[in-house]
Design an enzyme around this catalytic site. Structure first.
Site, short mmCIF file in Angstrom:
data_model
loop_
_atom_site.label_atom_id
_atom_site.label_comp_id
_atom_site.label_asym_id
_atom_site.label_seq_id
_atom_site.Cartn_x
_atom_site.Cartn_y
_atom_site.Cartn_z
N ASP A 11 12.13 7.31 -3.47
CA ASP A 11 11.15 8.35 -3.75
C ASP A 11 11.78 9.37 -4.70
OD1 ASP A 11 9.32 7.19 -2.05
OD2 ASP A 11 9.81 8.48 -0.35
N ASP A 130 -1.33 4.13 1.60
CA ASP A 130 -0.75 5.04 2.59
C ASP A 130 -1.70 5.11 3.78
OD1 ASP A 130 1.30 5.51 0.80
OD2 ASP A 130 0.38 7.31 -0.03
#
Length: 258
Positions: A11, A130
């Site tokens: 990330d 997600d």
């Protein structure tokens, strides 16, 4: 049988690799390029990079580090972050990425999946999902703009419905980011993975929850995922990729050994 894949996830925020828990409270892990090089040398099958605030900030992933990563690794890598057009995707691919992944932009414009698949081929197009289990409803819901907790929102899509929708539109691979499990290292959500596997005809990657080598084995053996993505166990050197792959091979998992 195709070999199962081990995929470190990086990330990225403000030019550095970060890691949160359940998509919140991110801490700085380190610089992008050295981490990418380390994982490639340890035996990762591919890497995934998420510029986690690009979509919520209304910008495209910073392409300068994409080129630097391409120079130092010899394994495939996928890049995500604010890709809203074929032109955005073309630039990232031209800098050396092998795949592009879309998440929030696909929710805002589902036809984007088809436009990208038509231009670059389905093998290039990954859709990230997600997904959050809501105790109140007892259902899995898709979330959007999860890179910025102040802007995260629940969409109208239930996870299984969105999985089927993105396949119809041309997704070549799906990464299921299980938000409840993210960063807590208690194992992948096998129940959810099995439900998604039942309706997913394209390669499927499990993401969120890995804490032990056994968790990877369970995802491959019990949910038949094609790849397992993890971050904190690799960033914090809790699990070595080479040792993980040796363990999986001894358990009968088809895996590319280092």
């Amino acid at each position: 049988m195709l070999a199962k894949r081990i995929i470190p996830c990086l990330d990225v925020r403000d030019g550095q690799v970060v890691k949160g828990v359940q998509f919140r409270n991110h801490e700085i892990i380190g610089d992008i390029v050295p981490l990418a090089k380390r994982y490639a040398e340890e035996g990762a099958d591919e890497l995934v990079f998420y510029d986690i605030t690009a979509s919520s900030d209304g910008r495209v992933v910073d392409k300068s580090w994409v080129a630097r990563v391409a120079e130092v690794i010899d394994i495939p890598f996928c890049v995500a972050g604010g890709i809203k057009s074929a032109e955005d995707a073309a630039k990232i691919l031209s800098f050396g990425a092998d795949k592009i992944s879309i998440n929030s932009p696909a929710l805002a414009d589902p036809e984007l999946i088809t436009r990208l698949a038509d231009r670059f081929g389905v093998q290039c197009i990954v859709v990230g999902i997600d997904t959050w289990f809501d105790d109140a409803t007892g259902k899995y819901h898709v979330n959007q703009y999860t890179g910025d907790e102040s802007r995260t929102r629940v969409t109208q899509w239930e996870t299984l419905d969105w999985v089927q929708e993105v396949q119809k539109r041309g997704a070549g691979e799906i990464v299921l980011n299980m938000m409840n499990q993210d960063g807590v290292r208690n194992g992948y959500d096998l129940e959810q993975l099995k439900k998604v596997r039942a309706v997913c005809r394209v390669p499927m990657i499990a993401s969120g929850g890995a804490g032990t080598m056994e968790h990877f084995l369970e995802a491959f053996r019990d949910a038949d995922v094609d790849g397992a993505l993890a971050a904190s166990v690799f960033h914090k050197q809790i699990i070595n990729i080479g040792e993980l792959k040796t363990y999986l091979a001894t358990q009968g998992v088809e895996i590319r050994l280092c």
